[in-house]
Design an enzyme around this catalytic site. Structure first.
Site, PDB file in Angstrom:
ATOM      1  N   THR A  96       0.864  -1.180   0.000  1.00  2.00           N
ATOM      2  CA  THR A  96       0.000   0.000   0.000  1.00  2.00           C
ATOM      3  C   THR A  96       0.896   1.223   0.000  1.00  2.00           C
ATOM      4  O   THR A  96       1.497   1.571   1.021  1.00  2.00           O
ATOM      5  CB  THR A  96      -0.927   0.011   1.224  1.00  2.00           C
ATOM      6  OG1 THR A  96      -1.722  -1.179   1.221  1.00  2.00           O
ATOM      7  CG2 THR A  96      -1.852   1.223   1.184  1.00  2.00           C
ATOM      8  N   LYS A 171      -7.278   1.149  -2.644  1.00  2.00           N
ATOM      9  CA  LYS A 171      -6.866   0.715  -1.302  1.00  2.00           C
ATOM     10  C   LYS A 171      -6.905   1.873  -0.307  1.00  2.00           C
ATOM     11  O   LYS A 171      -7.339   1.706   0.838  1.00  2.00           O
ATOM     12  CB  LYS A 171      -5.459   0.119  -1.361  1.00  2.00           C
ATOM     13  CG  LYS A 171      -4.913  -0.341  -0.014  1.00  2.00           C
ATOM     14  CD  LYS A 171      -5.774  -1.440   0.612  1.00  2.00           C
ATOM     15  CE  LYS A 171      -5.299  -1.828   2.023  1.00  2.00           C
ATOM     16  NZ  LYS A 171      -4.043  -2.564   2.005  1.00  2.00           N
ATOM     17  N   LYS A 239      -0.177   5.169   8.524  1.00  2.00           N
ATOM     18  CA  LYS A 239       0.534   5.422   7.270  1.00  2.00           C
ATOM     19  C   LYS A 239      -0.447   5.514   6.101  1.00  2.00           C
ATOM     20  O   LYS A 239      -0.359   6.415   5.258  1.00  2.00           O
ATOM     21  CB  LYS A 239       1.558   4.307   7.033  1.00  2.00           C
ATOM     22  CG  LYS A 239       2.374   4.443   5.767  1.00  2.00           C
ATOM     23  CD  LYS A 239       1.814   3.634   4.596  1.00  2.00           C
ATOM     24  CE  LYS A 239       1.837   2.148   4.877  1.00  2.00           C
ATOM     25  NZ  LYS A 239       1.329   1.374   3.694  1.00  2.00           N
TER      26      LYS A 239
END
Length: 301
Positions: A96, A171, A239
């Site tokens: 990701t 995502k 994150k």
């Protein structure tokens, strides 16, 4: 049978590589912490000393690393995978990372005569172990079709989102919802617990009612039992929320709930919960109400 280079053997990557081995793929593994290769070697993998060496032997290279800087560490330089990539090979990045980096990396791979798919996953570690991940994929549809034997081994569903970078966008949008939903669960639990409601009975209500969600299904018991064994870390969720925030800032998309979620997960990181499961963000709420969710009274019936 394809030869697969697998780079990145963390919480997600290690079980994914193990599933490929169980399906008799030949797998060459690399991890920056070399000792993480040992369990895979015991299952039949071979270990490469560098990403370049792993790529040089592989028809397909899969990367599963933590962030943008990790992509640079394994792709670039004299010993990076780009230096060893075979012409005609396919790179599948399941990390990701930022959509801009995905598109930049895809261009570099294609300039070498190879193909690239960005294929981040959802499902966290239990799905990685069971081979029931869901992939959201960006890239050419013909390239995706050529790799379906690998995807079928690792997951239960593949959703083609469009060109390179769209898997990464999907995502980040998805994990924005995941982060917000987990905060909603923590907040509702806090209201119930501080008001003296039994936590188990309240969770039962949530799961039966309109507030039911994957967050409640996967994290409700963990919150009550204070079991924050890591399935997907708070640090990684933070994150992802930061990446999503950068994306919305760049596209001038208002995102007040995303920004609040980012702030609360940042509070969890600051308080030392980064390497625990993302559900540990509830401890921020517990510090505010002065009690653990599971300390609420037990139901009598």
């Amino acid at each position: 049978m394809k030869k697969i280079g697998f780079i990145g053997l963390g919480t997600m990557g290690a079980p994914m590589a193990a599933n490929l081995l169980k399906q008799s793929f030949e797998v060459i593994v690399y991890n920056r912490t070399a000792s993480k290769c040992e369990p895979l070697v015991a299952l039949g993998a071979s270990a490469a000393p560098t990403p370049r060496e792993a790529a040089s032997q592989a028809d397909t290279v899969i990367t599963m690393v933590s962030d943008d800087s990790s992509i640079a560490a394994v792709y670039e330089g004299e010993e990076g995978l780009l230096a060893g990539l075979r012409q005609g090979a396919t790179v599948i990045d399941c990390s990701t990372v930022s959509p801009a980096l995905v598109r930049e990396t895809a261009s570099k791979v294609e300039a070498l005569g190879s193909a690239f798919l960005d294929a981040p996953v959802t499902g966290s570690s239990p799905a990685a172990i069971d081979g029931t991940l869901v992939f959201m994929v960006g890239g050419r549809s013909d390239v995706l079709q050529g790799q379906m034997d690998i995807f079928d081994c690792l997951g239960k569903k593949v959703l083609h989102m469009g060109d390179n970078g769209t898997g990464a966008v999907a995502k980040l949008a998805h994990n924005t919802i995941v982060g917000i939903n987990n905060l909603a669960l923590a907040e509702g639990f806090s209201i119930a617990a501080k008001s003296g409601l039994p936590a188990e009975r309240f969770l039962e209500l949530v799961q039966l009612g309109s507030a039911g969600s994957k967050a409640a299904e996967l994290k409700g018991r963990k919150i009550i039992e204070h079991d924050f064994t890591n399935q997907f870390s708070l640090a990684l969720m933070l994150k992802d929320l930061k990446l999503a925030s950068s994306l919305t800032d760049g596209a001038s998309i208002p995102s007040p709930m995303l920004n609040l979620a980012k702030s609360l997960f940042q509070a969890g990181q600051t308080q030392g919960y980064g390497e625990e499961d993302l559900s540990s963000v509830v401890k921020v709420y517990e510090s505010w109400i002065g009690q653990k969710i599971g300390d609420a009274p037990k139901p009598e019936l």
